[in-house]
Write an enzyme that holds these catalytic residues in place. Sequence first.
Site, PDB file in Angstrom:
ATOM      1  N   ARG A 255       0.956  -1.353  -0.291  1.00  0.00           N
ATOM      2  CA  ARG A 255      -0.127   0.156   0.108  1.00  0.00           C
ATOM      3  C   ARG A 255       0.648   1.303   0.151  1.00  0.00           C
ATOM      4  NH1 ARG A 255      -3.709  -0.067   4.974  1.00  0.00           N
ATOM      5  NH2 ARG A 255      -5.079  -1.413   3.962  1.00  0.00           N
TER       6      ARG A 255
ATOM      7  N   ARG B  93      -1.733   6.742   9.855  1.00  0.00           N
ATOM      8  CA  ARG B  93      -1.796   6.109   8.332  1.00  0.00           C
ATOM      9  C   ARG B  93      -1.869   7.669   6.821  1.00  0.00           C
ATOM     10  NH1 ARG B  93      -3.428   0.889   8.317  1.00  0.00           N
ATOM     11  NH2 ARG B  93      -2.368  -0.982  10.589  1.00  0.00           N
TER      12      ARG B  93
ATOM     13  N   LYS C 183      -3.342   1.062  15.195  1.00  0.00           N
ATOM     14  CA  LYS C 183      -3.006   2.404  13.965  1.00  0.00           C
ATOM     15  C   LYS C 183      -3.493   3.651  14.582  1.00  0.00           C
ATOM     16  CE  LYS C 183      -5.547  -0.452  11.692  1.00  0.00           C
ATOM     17  NZ  LYS C 183      -6.388  -1.567  10.831  1.00  0.00           N
TER      18      LYS C 183
ATOM     19  N   LYS D 194      -5.095   7.085  12.717  1.00  0.00           N
ATOM     20  CA  LYS D 194      -5.850   7.584  11.028  1.00  0.00           C
ATOM     21  C   LYS D 194      -6.129   9.022  11.411  1.00  0.00           C
ATOM     22  CE  LYS D 194      -6.592   3.326   9.928  1.00  0.00           C
ATOM     23  NZ  LYS D 194      -8.142   2.119   9.479  1.00  0.00           N
TER      24      LYS D 194
ATOM     25  N   CYS E 187     -15.056  -3.321   0.408  1.00  0.00           N
ATOM     26  CA  CYS E 187     -14.088  -3.586   0.447  1.00  0.00           C
ATOM     27  C   CYS E 187     -13.172  -4.861  -0.297  1.00  0.00           C
ATOM     28  CB  CYS E 187     -13.304  -4.049   2.219  1.00  0.00           C
ATOM     29  SG  CYS E 187     -14.224  -5.589   3.093  1.00  0.00           S
TER      30      CYS E 187
ATOM     31  N   CYS F 153      -7.747 -10.944   1.618  1.00  0.00           N
ATOM     32  CA  CYS F 153      -7.369 -10.322   3.419  1.00  0.00           C
ATOM     33  C   CYS F 153      -8.166 -11.659   3.726  1.00  0.00           C
ATOM     34  CB  CYS F 153      -8.959  -9.336   3.275  1.00  0.00           C
ATOM     35  SG  CYS F 153      -8.631  -9.031   4.853  1.00  0.00           S
TER      36      CYS F 153
ATOM     37  N   CYS G 151     -16.371  -8.194   6.505  1.00  0.00           N
ATOM     38  CA  CYS G 151     -16.312  -8.720   7.999  1.00  0.00           C
ATOM     39  C   CYS G 151     -16.518  -7.739   8.954  1.00  0.00           C
ATOM     40  CB  CYS G 151     -14.776  -9.140   8.501  1.00  0.00           C
ATOM     41  SG  CYS G 151     -13.359  -8.233   9.097  1.00  0.00           S
TER      42      CYS G 151
ATOM     43  N   CYS H 178     -13.938  -1.656   7.035  1.00  0.00           N
ATOM     44  CA  CYS H 178     -12.794  -0.854   5.505  1.00  0.00           C
ATOM     45  C   CYS H 178     -13.097  -0.171   4.548  1.00  0.00           C
ATOM     46  CB  CYS H 178     -11.863  -1.819   5.657  1.00  0.00           C
ATOM     47  SG  CYS H 178     -10.725  -2.915   6.480  1.00  0.00           S
TER      48      CYS H 178
HETATM   49 FE1  SRM Z   1      -9.127  -1.975   6.739  1.00  0.00          FE
HETATM   50  C1  SRM Z   1      -7.007  -4.521   7.986  1.00  0.00           C
HETATM   51  C2  SRM Z   1      -8.333  -3.199   3.853  1.00  0.00           C
HETATM   52  C3  SRM Z   1      -9.426   0.905   5.514  1.00  0.00           C
HETATM   53  C4  SRM Z   1     -10.569  -0.800   9.264  1.00  0.00           C
HETATM   54  N1  SRM Z   1      -7.900  -3.302   5.488  1.00  0.00           N
HETATM   55  C5  SRM Z   1      -7.348  -4.359   7.159  1.00  0.00           C
HETATM   56  C6  SRM Z   1      -6.464  -5.352   5.914  1.00  0.00           C
HETATM   57  C7  SRM Z   1      -4.680  -5.226   5.912  1.00  0.00           C
HETATM   58  C8  SRM Z   1      -6.474  -7.065   6.318  1.00  0.00           C
HETATM   59  C9  SRM Z   1      -5.285  -7.379   7.257  1.00  0.00           C
HETATM   60  O1  SRM Z   1      -4.944  -6.400   8.258  1.00  0.00           O
HETATM   61  O2  SRM Z   1      -4.756  -8.258   7.067  1.00  0.00           O
HETATM   62  C10 SRM Z   1      -6.880  -5.494   4.618  1.00  0.00           C
HETATM   63  C11 SRM Z   1      -6.014  -5.915   3.420  1.00  0.00           C
HETATM   64  C12 SRM Z   1      -6.902  -5.816   2.518  1.00  0.00           C
HETATM   65  C13 SRM Z   1      -6.754  -6.584   1.175  1.00  0.00           C
HETATM   66  O3  SRM Z   1      -6.726  -7.927   0.187  1.00  0.00           O
HETATM   67  O4  SRM Z   1      -6.131  -5.375   0.495  1.00  0.00           O
HETATM   68  C14 SRM Z   1      -7.797  -3.719   4.881  1.00  0.00           C
HETATM   69  N2  SRM Z   1      -8.265  -0.284   4.975  1.00  0.00           N
HETATM   70  C15 SRM Z   1      -8.735  -2.021   3.899  1.00  0.00           C
HETATM   71  C16 SRM Z   1      -8.482  -1.262   2.337  1.00  0.00           C
HETATM   72  C17 SRM Z   1      -7.709  -1.407   1.371  1.00  0.00           C
HETATM   73  C18 SRM Z   1     -10.630  -1.142   2.324  1.00  0.00           C
HETATM   74  C19 SRM Z   1     -10.894  -0.461   0.666  1.00  0.00           C
HETATM   75  O5  SRM Z   1     -11.750  -1.117   0.119  1.00  0.00           O
HETATM   76  O6  SRM Z   1     -10.083   0.547   0.325  1.00  0.00           O
HETATM   77  C20 SRM Z   1      -8.552   0.389   2.820  1.00  0.00           C
HETATM   78  C21 SRM Z   1      -7.089   0.882   2.965  1.00  0.00           C
HETATM   79  C22 SRM Z   1      -7.237   1.934   3.055  1.00  0.00           C
HETATM   80  C23 SRM Z   1      -5.781   2.428   3.385  1.00  0.00           C
HETATM   81  O7  SRM Z   1      -5.176   3.481   2.117  1.00  0.00           O
HETATM   82  O8  SRM Z   1      -4.696   2.672   3.764  1.00  0.00           O
HETATM   83  C24 SRM Z   1      -9.072   0.415   4.570  1.00  0.00           C
HETATM   84  N3  SRM Z   1      -9.606  -0.135   7.258  1.00  0.00           N
HETATM   85  C25 SRM Z   1      -9.580   1.296   6.284  1.00  0.00           C
HETATM   86  C26 SRM Z   1     -11.258   1.470   6.795  1.00  0.00           C
HETATM   87  C27 SRM Z   1     -12.020   3.271   6.299  1.00  0.00           C
HETATM   88  C28 SRM Z   1     -11.016   4.233   7.374  1.00  0.00           C
HETATM   89  O9  SRM Z   1      -9.366   4.298   7.607  1.00  0.00           O
HETATM   90  O10 SRM Z   1     -11.034   5.607   6.565  1.00  0.00           O
HETATM   91  C29 SRM Z   1     -11.099   0.750   8.210  1.00  0.00           C
HETATM   92  C30 SRM Z   1     -12.877   1.501   9.437  1.00  0.00           C
HETATM   93  C31 SRM Z   1     -11.737   2.469   9.756  1.00  0.00           C
HETATM   94  C32 SRM Z   1     -11.185   1.976  11.596  1.00  0.00           C
HETATM   95  O11 SRM Z   1      -9.325   2.073  11.335  1.00  0.00           O
HETATM   96  O12 SRM Z   1     -11.615   2.529  12.061  1.00  0.00           O
HETATM   97  C33 SRM Z   1     -10.146  -0.303   8.766  1.00  0.00           C
HETATM   98  N4  SRM Z   1      -8.865  -1.999   8.470  1.00  0.00           N
HETATM   99  C34 SRM Z   1      -9.670  -1.771   9.564  1.00  0.00           C
HETATM  100  C35 SRM Z   1      -9.658  -2.895  10.805  1.00  0.00           C
HETATM  101  C36 SRM Z   1     -10.043  -2.705  11.976  1.00  0.00           C
HETATM  102  C37 SRM Z   1      -9.236  -1.991  12.643  1.00  0.00           C
HETATM  103  C38 SRM Z   1      -9.693  -1.443  14.425  1.00  0.00           C
HETATM  104  O13 SRM Z   1      -9.567  -0.894  15.121  1.00  0.00           O
HETATM  105  O14 SRM Z   1     -10.817  -3.136  14.934  1.00  0.00           O
HETATM  106  C39 SRM Z   1      -8.294  -4.612  10.236  1.00  0.00           C
HETATM  107  C40 SRM Z   1      -8.021  -5.359  11.021  1.00  0.00           C
HETATM  108  C41 SRM Z   1      -6.888  -4.644  12.335  1.00  0.00           C
HETATM  109  O15 SRM Z   1      -6.295  -3.432  12.009  1.00  0.00           O
HETATM  110  O16 SRM Z   1      -6.459  -5.483  12.436  1.00  0.00           O
HETATM  111  C42 SRM Z   1      -8.363  -3.607   8.975  1.00  0.00           C
HETATM  112 FE1  SF4 Z   2     -10.620  -7.658   5.592  1.00  0.00          FE
HETATM  113 FE2  SF4 Z   2     -12.543  -6.699   6.691  1.00  0.00          FE
HETATM  114 FE3  SF4 Z   2     -11.537  -5.083   5.400  1.00  0.00          FE
HETATM  115 FE4  SF4 Z   2     -12.959  -6.595   3.879  1.00  0.00          FE
HETATM  116  S1  SF4 Z   2     -13.626  -5.389   6.193  1.00  0.00           S
HETATM  117  S2  SF4 Z   2     -10.546  -5.709   3.571  1.00  0.00           S
HETATM  118  S3  SF4 Z   2     -12.152  -8.081   4.512  1.00  0.00           S
HETATM  119  S4  SF4 Z   2     -10.331  -6.620   7.065  1.00  0.00           S
END
Ligand code: SRM
Ligand code: SF4
Length: 562
Positions: free
Chosen positions: A74, A143, A211, A213, A432, A438, A477, A481
Amino acid sequence: MIESPAPVARKLTHNEDIKQAIPTLAGTIGAVLADPAADRFAEDDIQFLKFHGIYQQDDRDQRKVAKHFMFMIRGRIPGGVLTAKQYLTFDDVATQQANNTLRLTSRQSIQFHGVVKTGLGPLMKAINRSLVDTLAACGDVNRNVMAPPAPVSDPISFQVREDARRVSEALLPKTKAYHAIWVEGVQLNLEDPEVKEFEDPLYGKTYLPRKFKVAFAIPPLNDVDLLTNDLGFIAIVEGGELVGYNLAVGGGLGMSHGNAETYPRLTDVVGFLRRDQLIDVSKAVLMIHRDFGDRTNRRHARLKYVLEEKGVEWFQKELATRLGFALPTVQPYTFEKQGDRFGWTQQLDGLDSLGLFVESGRVKDVEGYRLKTALRAVVEQFQPEVRLTPSQNIILANIQPRDRSAVSELLARHGVAVENQATILRRAAMACPALPTCGLSLAESERYLPTLLGKIEGLLAETNLANEEIVIRMTGCPNGCARPYAAEIGFVGKAPGKYQLYIGGNESSTRLNRLYKENLREPEILNELRPLFTRFAAERVGAERFGDWCVRTVLKETHTAN
Ligand code: SRM
Ligand code: SF4
């Protein structure tokens, strides 16, 4: 009398131990990278790799046969702004080292999927040579910083994007490991006292508990979903001048099914700051997370839990102590809308920009719709600036008005329309990536939402709501995201083929939706939505939106599960 037990000191998570042991975050990544026999990294290195913007994944479609290891990378692209040259490098890399797609993210970045280990080094070198990096795109650090990608040449939005870039730079970790491994191609000597004793001036030895943000918004547009971030800056404009920002803290969406200790939360807006205080305030908020976040439980470690449990007043006092002054009160502001604009617009400076819809952010070529090739051709020939949006779309900016029709024609030759790019429902939707990349996904998302939207469009047509914009987001899940909890309808994966149904977000993304029904398969989803749409069509008042109607009626009547 029964004595209450002495409080038990809770054990720090393993991630805390490894950061303490190797504070440069180098791990043994350099050595494993140089080892041709290794096709993957071991567990601790996998955690360190995240700080470098890299996730080790395996192709979940192939799991039944064997684990096929691959990497997701990323970029760190503050405000989502890339030069034409940088975009072309990303496109090259996607073709040569990844799965021939670019995945625009919900935080204005680009991800590569399907990279094999031998491709990692060349990919990282190419990205860094283009003067973009991937440092801190993941990991327990700040981030990618979001900022409104449009209006393109408006002076206020230009300043806000500059501020976003400044904050991103100021909150970068200072470790030399990133440069050593990915640019020089060497493994840091972990026994070197300088490496062993390294301490980041901002993050310390163990970085953040989780993390962090940051996002900027310019009201009335809330295209970044500002209130879902740990730290948000709401631009305050007076007499055409950007005078400062309201400070929003403690948002976040991730939760776990069945774990009441985890929940989505919107920020509190706690004060106002001048532009020249931006970096000090950003660092102070980050340090509060660093010092008070829960390092014993990664599911409960975000800043939002500190805010929720200690309260806004406590936070304001703590911030004032760190800054040496208290922030004045919040300035008036209103958010009215989220989302992107599509099609051609004239910029204030007379140049043109083109907003293009990208379904689930996946830039790829398919039969009859060769978006990847089309974008490459336009960027090569017309050299626009490329802007990524927080809703996974793209803006081609600074195009000469005389080139408008040539750009439109070039896109059309690849099957990419400029007018009527997608239905109103699809334009407002996000999913997502989920399966197959993922590792955390419980259900499909990006590969399934388009089909489900088609069926929902059918339901809407039946109920005379064919042109209704409803913000629908899906995730595989509960991590959130694609920000499903801020949508009017959110689908959250629970198990293969089964989703939680959330309803009741609003147009401005300033309200969380609520859990309405659980464990629904597609027929049940449609059976739940049909009567809701029928009632909505009959009962809405004026131009009332679906999410608002849900809150006024169904959610009042129903005992919801959260
Ligand atoms: Fe996310 C984890 C994809 C925005 C909350 N996110 C992941 C991972 C890296 C899975 C992993 O940890 O193994 C996913 C990779 C999937 C893949 O195969 O690409 C993933 N997140 C994404 C993206 C690509 C989704 C998308 O459709 O675009 C976004 C990348 C953003 C970026 O460029 O940095 C993405 N993730 C978000 C957002 C939205 C936002 O930030 O505005 C959230 C919710 C807001 C937040 O952070 O609370 C988000 N991602 C998570 C979480 C839950 C964090 C938590 O506080 O519990 C995880 C899981 C973790 O971190 O353990 C996670
Ligand atoms: Fe993966 Fe869950 Fe984030 Fe979708 S919402 S990319 S399934 S960690």
